[in-house]
Design a protein around this motif. Sequence first.
Motif, short mmCIF file in Angstrom:
data_model
loop_
_atom_site.label_atom_id
_atom_site.label_comp_id
_atom_site.label_asym_id
_atom_site.label_seq_id
_atom_site.Cartn_x
_atom_site.Cartn_y
_atom_site.Cartn_z
N ALA A 33 39.34 17.88 -29.20
CA ALA A 33 38.14 17.07 -28.95
C ALA A 33 37.61 16.51 -30.27
N TYR A 34 37.67 17.34 -31.31
CA TYR A 34 37.20 16.91 -32.63
C TYR A 34 38.01 15.71 -33.14
N ASP A 35 39.32 15.73 -32.91
CA ASP A 35 40.17 14.61 -33.33
C ASP A 35 39.74 13.31 -32.67
N GLU A 36 39.28 13.39 -31.43
CA GLU A 36 38.92 12.17 -30.70
C GLU A 36 37.48 11.73 -30.95
N ILE A 37 36.61 12.67 -31.28
CA ILE A 37 35.19 12.34 -31.49
C ILE A 37 34.90 11.88 -32.92
N PRO A 39 36.56 10.22 -35.30
CA PRO A 39 36.81 8.83 -35.72
C PRO A 39 35.77 7.83 -35.23
N LEU A 40 35.05 8.16 -34.18
CA LEU A 40 34.03 7.24 -33.65
C LEU A 40 32.90 7.01 -34.66
N GLN A 41 32.76 7.92 -35.61
CA GLN A 41 31.73 7.78 -36.65
C GLN A 41 32.25 6.99 -37.86
N ASP A 42 33.54 6.74 -37.91
CA ASP A 42 34.14 6.02 -39.04
C ASP A 42 33.72 4.55 -38.99
N PRO A 43 33.23 4.00 -40.09
CA PRO A 43 32.79 2.60 -40.12
C PRO A 43 33.90 1.61 -39.73
N ARG A 44 35.14 1.93 -40.05
CA ARG A 44 36.25 1.03 -39.68
C ARG A 44 36.39 0.94 -38.17
N VAL A 45 36.17 2.03 -37.48
CA VAL A 45 36.25 2.05 -36.01
C VAL A 45 35.02 1.37 -35.42
N GLN A 46 33.86 1.55 -36.04
CA GLN A 46 32.65 0.90 -35.55
C GLN A 46 32.73 -0.62 -35.68
N LEU A 52 40.65 2.72 -33.93
CA LEU A 52 40.60 4.11 -33.49
C LEU A 52 41.99 4.73 -33.43
N VAL A 53 42.96 3.99 -32.93
CA VAL A 53 44.32 4.54 -32.82
C VAL A 53 44.91 4.88 -34.18
N ILE A 54 44.59 4.10 -35.18
CA ILE A 54 45.08 4.35 -36.54
C ILE A 54 44.56 5.70 -37.04
N ILE A 55 43.26 5.91 -36.87
CA ILE A 55 42.65 7.17 -37.32
C ILE A 55 43.19 8.34 -36.51
N ASN A 71 48.17 9.56 -43.64
CA ASN A 71 46.80 9.05 -43.69
C ASN A 71 46.74 7.69 -43.00
N PRO A 72 45.54 7.15 -42.79
CA PRO A 72 45.43 5.85 -42.11
C PRO A 72 46.22 4.73 -42.79
N ARG A 73 46.27 4.72 -44.11
CA ARG A 73 47.02 3.67 -44.83
C ARG A 73 48.49 3.69 -44.43
N LEU A 74 49.06 4.90 -44.31
CA LEU A 74 50.46 5.03 -43.89
C LEU A 74 50.64 4.49 -42.47
N ILE A 75 49.75 4.86 -41.55
CA ILE A 75 49.86 4.40 -40.17
C ILE A 75 49.73 2.88 -40.11
N GLU A 76 48.88 2.30 -40.95
CA GLU A 76 48.75 0.83 -41.02
C GLU A 76 50.06 0.18 -41.43
N GLY A 77 50.89 0.89 -42.18
CA GLY A 77 52.15 0.35 -42.66
C GLY A 77 53.32 0.48 -41.71
N LEU A 78 53.09 1.05 -40.53
CA LEU A 78 54.17 1.19 -39.55
C LEU A 78 54.53 -0.16 -38.94
N PHE A 79 55.76 -0.32 -38.55
CA PHE A 79 56.17 -1.50 -37.78
C PHE A 79 55.50 -1.43 -36.42
N SER A 80 55.27 -2.57 -35.79
CA SER A 80 54.59 -2.63 -34.49
C SER A 80 55.30 -1.79 -33.43
N ALA A 81 56.63 -1.80 -33.43
CA ALA A 81 57.37 -1.02 -32.44
C ALA A 81 57.11 0.47 -32.61
#
Length: 133
Positions: A33-37, A39-46, A52-55, A71-81
């Motif tokens: 539950a903590y993992d899902e709640i 990120p909602l406070q993160d300014p990037r998600v707001q 949200l999916v990246i976080i 980390n989020p930067r790594l997830i941002e670097g993934l290919f779309s697939a």
Amino acid sequence: MLTQTEFEFTLPQGYVDSEGTIHRDGVMRLSTAYDEITPLQDPRVQRNPGYLVIILLSRVITRLGSLDTINPRLIEGLFSADLAYLQDLYQRINQAGHTRLRVACPHCDGEFEVEATPVGESSATPQNASLRR
């Protein structure tokens, strides 16, 4: 009966690091539950709810190849697939609760449960199994 909390996967494309190494094999854990709640406070998600999916993925992926940190930067670097694949995996293991299917042997009509694992994941998927409805 123990509940499986970690799931191995293999990315369709793989994350390419700054040295050109491709990282495809990883582990994703069940979310809390903590993992899902949190990120909602993160300014990037707001600013962008799509972030949200990246976080979330950066929190629940515990290993990817030989990388030290996810980390989020790594997830941002993934290919779309790969991102789509990980989103689907996340949904299946957290929302559906499991990836087990009730199947029947086409030869003897015996019924049993199998772990259904789509292409790219590490467990073997039974071949020629038909679903009994």
